[in-house]
Every structure is written in C-alpha cells, then in structure tokens.
Design an enzyme around this catalytic site. Structure first.
Site, PDB file in Angstrom:
ATOM      1  N   GLU A  98      -6.063   4.056  -8.059  1.00 47.96           N
ATOM      2  CA  GLU A  98      -5.712   3.069  -7.610  1.00 47.96           C
ATOM      3  C   GLU A  98      -6.940   2.525  -8.304  1.00 47.96           C
ATOM      4  O   GLU A  98      -7.486   1.527  -8.192  1.00 47.96           O
ATOM      5  CB  GLU A  98      -5.303   2.648  -6.120  1.00 47.96           C
ATOM      6  CG  GLU A  98      -3.946   3.292  -5.760  1.00 47.96           C
ATOM      7  CD  GLU A  98      -2.802   1.756  -5.772  1.00 47.96           C
ATOM      8  OE1 GLU A  98      -3.379   1.233  -6.778  1.00 47.96           O
ATOM      9  OE2 GLU A  98      -1.654   2.023  -5.242  1.00 47.96           O
ATOM     10  N   ASP A 102      -5.307  -2.483  -0.865  1.00 51.43           N
ATOM     11  CA  ASP A 102      -5.148  -4.128   0.328  1.00 51.43           C
ATOM     12  C   ASP A 102      -4.331  -3.955   1.828  1.00 51.43           C
ATOM     13  O   ASP A 102      -5.499  -3.366   2.051  1.00 51.43           O
ATOM     14  CB  ASP A 102      -4.560  -5.298  -0.835  1.00 51.43           C
ATOM     15  CG  ASP A 102      -4.204  -5.979  -0.147  1.00 51.43           C
ATOM     16  OD1 ASP A 102      -5.249  -6.705   1.086  1.00 51.43           O
ATOM     17  OD2 ASP A 102      -3.210  -7.644  -0.227  1.00 51.43           O
TER      18      ASP A 102
HETATM   19  P1  IMP Z   1      -1.125  -2.614  -0.657  1.00 51.36           P
HETATM   20  O1  IMP Z   1       0.241  -2.054  -0.447  1.00 51.36           O
HETATM   21  O2  IMP Z   1      -0.602  -4.152   0.386  1.00 51.36           O
HETATM   22  O3  IMP Z   1      -1.941  -1.823  -0.297  1.00 51.36           O
HETATM   23  O4  IMP Z   1      -1.120  -3.446  -1.855  1.00 51.36           O
HETATM   24  C1  IMP Z   1      -1.429  -2.610  -3.275  1.00 51.36           C
HETATM   25  C2  IMP Z   1      -0.944  -3.037  -4.894  1.00 51.36           C
HETATM   26  O5  IMP Z   1      -0.899  -4.490  -4.094  1.00 51.36           O
HETATM   27  C3  IMP Z   1      -2.439  -3.314  -5.466  1.00 51.36           C
HETATM   28  O6  IMP Z   1      -2.398  -2.087  -6.069  1.00 51.36           O
HETATM   29  C4  IMP Z   1      -2.077  -4.236  -6.958  1.00 51.36           C
HETATM   30  O7  IMP Z   1      -0.635  -3.806  -7.698  1.00 51.36           O
HETATM   31  C5  IMP Z   1      -1.339  -5.195  -5.828  1.00 51.36           C
HETATM   32  N1  IMP Z   1      -2.848  -6.303  -5.767  1.00 51.36           N
HETATM   33  C6  IMP Z   1      -3.624  -5.787  -3.781  1.00 51.36           C
HETATM   34  N2  IMP Z   1      -4.303  -7.118  -4.110  1.00 51.36           N
HETATM   35  C7  IMP Z   1      -4.592  -7.671  -5.385  1.00 51.36           C
HETATM   36  C8  IMP Z   1      -5.440  -8.320  -5.557  1.00 51.36           C
HETATM   37  O8  IMP Z   1      -6.077  -9.122  -5.318  1.00 51.36           O
HETATM   38  N3  IMP Z   1      -5.069  -8.870  -7.275  1.00 51.36           N
HETATM   39  C9  IMP Z   1      -4.469  -7.982  -8.256  1.00 51.36           C
HETATM   40  N4  IMP Z   1      -3.140  -7.104  -7.288  1.00 51.36           N
HETATM   41  C10 IMP Z   1      -3.135  -6.946  -5.879  1.00 51.36           C
HETATM   42 MG    MG Z   2      -1.210  -1.167  -8.373  1.00 53.69          MG
END
Ligand code: IMP
Ligand code: MG
Length: 178
Positions: A98, A102
């Site tokens: 990954e 986040d």
């Molecule tokens: P999660 O499901 O919130 O953990 O997000 C994961 C996805 O959100 C990552 O694989 C990224 O594609 C996107 N993402 C989260 N934070 C960022 C950031 O700071 N910059 C760019 N993409 C992000």
């Molecule tokens: Mg991603």
C-alpha cells in the site's frame, strides 16, 4: 509541479533505504514461502516496483484496484472494488503493498475480502502510515515511514490524479486544495 509542494518529507534516497530495509525483513519473515505480493493501484505502483526488487524470494505479483478517495483530500467511507485480482488467493500468503494507511478502511476492506476468499495469511507493507487518521483498529505489519496528519503527494500518491510522478513524498501546499 514542484512549486506546489511546501515541504519534502522523504526524498529518493530515504525511500530507497526504506524499500531496502523492508525488503530484507520480508525476505527473512517469509523464508521458505512463496508469497503473493498484491499491489494496490494506483498509489502503490512505484513502491511495489522498488520493494519487490529487494525481496530475495520467489513471489507472485498481482494487482488490485479499489477506490476510496474520489479525488479529494479526505478519505471516504465507501470503498469499491474497481479491478479484481486475476488469480485465486485461496491458501496463499498475501503481502499487500500500500502507499498509505490513513483511516485503515481500505486495508480493512482488502483483508476481509482476501480472508473471506480463503487466504492463508494477509500482511501489509505500507510506504506511509498516518496513524492519527485511523478510524478502524488495524495495524500495518511493515511501515516505511510514519507521517503526520497532513495531505501528502508524490511517489505514487496523488491529488486529483496528479503528482504521482514526483520522485519524493511531500506536503501539498494548502492553497492548492482549499
Ligand atoms: P484509508 O482507507 O483512509 O486508509 O485510505 C487509504 C487510501 O487513501 C490510500 O491508499 C490513498 O490512496 C488515500 N490517501 C490517504 N491519505 C492520503 C494522502 O495524504 N495523500 C494521498 N492519498 C491519501
Ligand atoms: Mg491507495
């Protein structure tokens, strides 16, 4: 493009060092196994290319595409499977690659999907870990770098589809998205 960045967080040399460190650890941990490396598109494509070259094992390589972000700067709760894996994951030891964890929702979605299909084990190697952003209780097994709760781009990570080709990871100037 470089002018849109307020601060470089991790440069090319630091990223290479992280890929090396994780590759070595993965090589040790999976000794005697043939893991299936699962790269999450699009963000993890560069990270995948760098990490797999540091893994001294037989590995299979697959890609999966999910959408979570819808082009903005905050994660969405709805995750959709856009392009599925092209091979059977049953009984496989899966190493997800990954770009960033986040909220953890994307990773949770992937883990649930793979385990429901009979994967033997699922671990994740992420370039970036934004621990403050977590909404679900999930941990990355291998982490390149921890990042603060700021929006970052570069080295695969995008804002509205752009900046993936920056060779480093940096903070996007707030005026670009506000
Ligand atoms: P999660 O499901 O919130 O953990 O997000 C994961 C996805 O959100 C990552 O694989 C990224 O594609 C996107 N993402 C989260 N934070 C960022 C950031 O700071 N910059 C760019 N993409 C992000
Ligand atoms: Mg991603």
């Amino acid at each position: 493009m470089n002018n849109d960045i307020s601060e470089v967080l991790f440069n090319e040399a630091q990223i290479e060092e992280a890929a090396n460190r994780l590759g070595k650890q993965i090589t040790k941990d999976y000794e005697g196994q043939k893991p299936l490396v699962l790269s999450v598109l699009k963000g993890a494509y560069l990270w995948t290319a760098d990490v797999i070259r540091k893994i001294d094992l037989y590995v299979d390589l697959e890609f999966i595409k999910i959408s979570s972000y819808h082009g903005g700067v905050s994660s969405s709760n709805e995750i959709a499977l856009v392009t599925d894996v092209q091979s059977d994951v049953k009984g496989r030891d899966i190493l997800i690659l990954e770009d960033i964890v986040d909220t953890g929702q994307s990773l949770q979605f992937l883990e649930d999907l793979l385990l429901s299909r009979g994967a033997n084990s699922v671990r994740v190697a992420t370039l970036l870990d934004k621990k403050e952003g977590r909404k679900v209780d999930i941990k990355a097994d291998y982490v390149g770098f921890d990042v603060r709760n700021e929006f970052v781009v570069g080295y695969g990570l995008d804002y509205k589809g752009l900046y993936r080709n920056l060779p480093y990871v940096g903070i996007l100037k707030q005026e670009i998205y506000s």
